[in-house]
Design an enzyme around this catalytic site. Sequence first.
Site, mmCIF file in Angstrom:
data_model
loop_
_atom_site.group_PDB
_atom_site.id
_atom_site.type_symbol
_atom_site.label_atom_id
_atom_site.label_comp_id
_atom_site.label_asym_id
_atom_site.label_seq_id
_atom_site.Cartn_x
_atom_site.Cartn_y
_atom_site.Cartn_z
ATOM 1 N N TYR A 199 1.246 -2.550 1.518
ATOM 2 C CA TYR A 199 1.675 -1.671 2.604
ATOM 3 C C TYR A 199 2.156 -2.414 3.840
ATOM 4 C CZ TYR A 199 -0.159 2.515 0.328
ATOM 5 O OH TYR A 199 -0.382 3.559 -0.528
ATOM 6 N N LYS A 209 -8.433 -6.436 -8.663
ATOM 7 C CA LYS A 209 -7.700 -6.760 -9.901
ATOM 8 C C LYS A 209 -7.649 -8.283 -9.986
ATOM 9 C CE LYS A 209 -5.055 -5.560 -13.440
ATOM 10 N NZ LYS A 209 -5.545 -4.866 -14.639
ATOM 11 N N ASP A 253 -8.468 -0.773 -12.974
ATOM 12 C CA ASP A 253 -8.124 0.078 -14.126
ATOM 13 C C ASP A 253 -9.386 0.669 -14.750
ATOM 14 O OD1 ASP A 253 -8.771 -2.536 -14.916
ATOM 15 O OD2 ASP A 253 -7.184 -2.703 -16.409
ATOM 16 N N ASP A 263 -5.809 4.077 -2.090
ATOM 17 C CA ASP A 263 -4.958 5.269 -2.001
ATOM 18 C C ASP A 263 -5.077 6.067 -3.297
ATOM 19 O OD1 ASP A 263 -2.908 7.045 -1.150
ATOM 20 O OD2 ASP A 263 -1.441 5.913 -2.327
HETATM 21 C C1 IPM Z 1 -2.246 8.675 2.139
HETATM 22 C C2 IPM Z 1 -0.790 8.717 1.784
HETATM 23 C C3 IPM Z 1 -0.067 7.551 2.441
HETATM 24 C C4 IPM Z 1 -0.635 6.259 1.835
HETATM 25 C C5 IPM Z 1 1.477 7.575 2.301
HETATM 26 C C6 IPM Z 1 2.061 8.909 2.601
HETATM 27 C C7 IPM Z 1 2.094 6.494 3.127
HETATM 28 O O1 IPM Z 1 -0.618 8.738 0.411
HETATM 29 O O2 IPM Z 1 -2.596 8.685 3.329
HETATM 30 O O3 IPM Z 1 -3.082 8.665 1.215
HETATM 31 O O4 IPM Z 1 -0.129 5.796 0.794
HETATM 32 O O5 IPM Z 1 -1.569 5.735 2.402
HETATM 33 MN MN MN Z 2 -2.456 9.002 -0.715
#
Ligand code: IPM
Ligand code: MN
Length: 354
Positions: A138, A184, A216, A240
């Site tokens: 990210y 991982k 996984d 996420d």
């Molecule tokens: C979340 C969302 C976000 C992330 C996206 C929309 C950038 O999925 O807050 O879980 O991946 O963190």
């Molecule tokens: Mn999300």
Amino acid sequence: MKKIIAITKGDGIGPEVVEEGIKILKIISDYTEFEFEFQEALAGGAVWKKYGESLPEKSFETIKTSDALLFGAIGIPGLPQGVAEIAILKIRQGLDLYVNLRPIKLYDALKDRCPLKDEYIGEGIDITFVRENTEGLYKNIGELKEDEAHNIMLYTRKGCERIIKYAFEFAKRMGHKKVTSVDKANILKPSMLWRKIFHEIASDYSDLQTEDIYIDAFCQWLIRTPYSYQTVVTGNMFGDIASDEGAFLIGSLGMASSGNIHPGKVSMYEPIHGSAPDIAGKGIANPIGTILSVKLMMQESFGQVEVGNKIEGSIEDALKEGRTKDIENPILKTLSTQEMGNLISKKLKSRLKK
Ligand code: IPM
Ligand code: MN
Ligand code: NAD
């Protein structure tokens, strides 16, 4: 005690669920020493269409100078990928909100909506994901070309240390017995660094048990033995994905809350779901993920654990009487977003009066 709460309603069901979160904050204002002032900070897909950017500078300023941010959800189908969603990363990274706390708790009152058989639920589901929130894939180091694209999964020692330390401290604060690390490390270099640091830090917390699980296999264990996890610390991408899986175990994606936190600084609270374009505008979205995010705000930003517990208790009371469509039960009333918020509000008022 006066607090300024920045509000980002966002797109799709965002404004519908945030409205219910604000209702709860107003009740807290009416019944406790807290006094909340709301300041809107526009962000999202509709904002991008109008201004060509999804997080105008003015909005970021409003957020930065507030005491906390309540955020709905953003994203509109058909826009270029990422133009709306990047606003979330700008806030998380711009405010250095390195902790993404995502509790996954199955309420007794909602057991009928858990997709697992009793033998898999065991003694119950009460997990908190501690997701790293500023690094990894990210970090937005990447490039999209016609025939090739990449993102770099970059983790630093500092980034790993602070989130893993936070997870151990959180586990201690919650009285947990075990911290699970999900990575991982059998193939990814950042996970190898992560795992090494996890064990370095674990050695300072000999009262807590630890375990490592590959992501996984973890996705399978999360369904097979959810009762065995308490604090689960993991990287940005893995957290996420696993948290959305966890959310369905407690009844619906609409039930799950989160805090994007830098301890002691302005933090952001939001449900973990998105803008849900498939149900937007129908008044059927579940507002509980947002209301539980208000609970997290009270607990983590304002130190009000008792008020947080009362919010949670009110939700449990309400779930015995009525439900939104995503968690409906034929013997209970099916409620709209607003009706669900109103029922929880009623329960909260009576709990705060006591
Ligand atoms: C979340 C969302 C976000 C992330 C996206 C929309 C950038 O999925 O807050 O879980 O991946 O963190
Ligand atoms: Mn999300
Ligand atoms: P989503 O979370 O919006 O929806 C997935 C499914 O869950 C849908 O069927 C939806 O109706 C249901 N759902 C979600 N929240 C609900 C609620 N409160 N009550 C009842 N049902 C609910 O995921 P998606 O469809 O993959 O994404 C839609 C948009 O949201 C995309 O643009 C995505 O990028 C964005 N998104 C934003 C955030 C955020 O703002 N924090 C988070 C995730 C996704």
